[in-house]
Scaffold this active site. Structure first.
Site, PDB file in Angstrom:
ATOM      1  CB  THR A   1      -0.930   0.002   1.222  1.00 52.21           C
ATOM      2  OG1 THR A   1      -1.722  -1.190   1.210  1.00 52.21           O
ATOM      3  CG2 THR A   1      -1.847   1.213   1.195  1.00 52.21           C
TER       4      THR A   1
ATOM      5  CE  LYS B   1      -5.266  -1.853   1.021  1.00 52.21           C
ATOM      6  NZ  LYS B   1      -3.956  -2.505   1.091  1.00 52.21           N
TER       7      LYS B   1
END
Length: 291
Positions: free
Chosen positions: A97, A172
């Protein structure tokens, strides 16, 4: 079956690598602390001393690390970085991420070397990683994704192609920001209910019967009410993701709700709760709390 290098063996990476091994792939693993590889070596992985060594001869090199700095180090270090060990025809898959800006920059570095690049961050936490039920949010070229699908489906149950490199990161971060906002809202609501002497499970059960109740709220509420804060998605990591999402927005003023929610997570970290599951922020709003 493919030869895969997997870089980063934290709670998510170790489970993803294990799924790849169990699916019959040849997997070479690397982690900053080598002890994290022991369980994977025991089930058939080969351990490498550096990301570069892991990448030598690999068809696919996957990474799952904490943040931009860690990603930059494992891919681009001139002496130990994975790109220095990758061969023509190999593919780099970044599943961490990260910020959209770094993903785009990394993609440019990879493709400039004649290698394929795919960003594939995931939605899901430790149980989903262990069960091979992760949801991939992919940025990259369609033909590159087609080549990677067998690898991704060894660890995931769904793939969403959301655009070019950087768009996966945006998706995300948006997903995690929405999750974090729901966490803080539910924590505050539980605090209000407690302070007013309500039967918290009964009231939450009633709310769950209305259209406003999100599917994830069942898990969040159960964890908060039962004070089950063993980490699946730690407070510290979600706070990091809020920071990246706000950075992507360009200004705090553009995302006041995200900024407010992030402050709750920062407060929890300041009280030593950073390693607890994200639902541990409810501790700040208990009836006996002065937060």
């Amino acid at each position: 079956m493919s030869n895969i290098a997997f870089l980063g063996l934290g709670a998510m990476g170790a489970r993803m690598a294990a799924r790849l091994i169990k699916s019959g792939h040849q997997v070479t693993v690397w982690n900053r602390t080598s002890a994290a590889a022991e369980a994977l070596v025991a089930i058939g992985a080969r351990q490498a001393a550096t990301p570069k060594e892991a990448a030598v001869g690999a068809d696919f090199v996957m990474a799952m690390v904490r943040d931009d700095d860690a990603s930059r180090q494992i891919w681009l270090d001139p002496h130990t970085g994975a790109l220095a060990g990758m061969s023509a025809g190999a593919m780099a898959i970044e599943s961490s991420t990260l910020t959209p800006q770094w993903v785009q920059a990394l993609g440019q570095q990879v493709t400039a070397r004649g290698l394929a690049f795919l960003e594939a961050p995931v939605s899901g936490s430790r149980p989903q990683a262990e069960a091979g039920q992760l949801i991939y949010l992919v940025g990259g070229e369609q033909q590159v994704l087609e080549q990677a699908k067998p690898i991704l489906m060894a660890t995931g149950s769904a793939i969403h192609h959301v655009g070019t490199p950087g768009h996966g990161a945006l998706t995300k971060l948006a997903t995690n920001a929405l999750l974090g906002i729901q966490v803080t809202a539910l924590a505050e609501i539980i605090g209000v209910l407690q302070r007013n002497g309500a039967d918290v499970p009964t009231v939450l059960g009633a709310i769950a019967g209305t259209s406003v109740w999100a599917p994830v709220a069942n898990y969040l509420a159960s964890s908060m009410v039962n004070e089950q804060f063993a980490p699946q998605f730690p407070i510290g990591l979600l706070e990091k993701d809020f920071g990246y999402a706000i950075q992507a927005a360009g200004a705090v003023e553009q995302v006041p709700t995200m900024a407010a929610a992030r402050k709750i997570f920062q407060q929890a970290i300041a009280q030593g709760l950073g390693e607890q599951n994200m639902t541990g922020v409810v501790t700040l709003f208990k009836a006996d709390s002065h937060a």
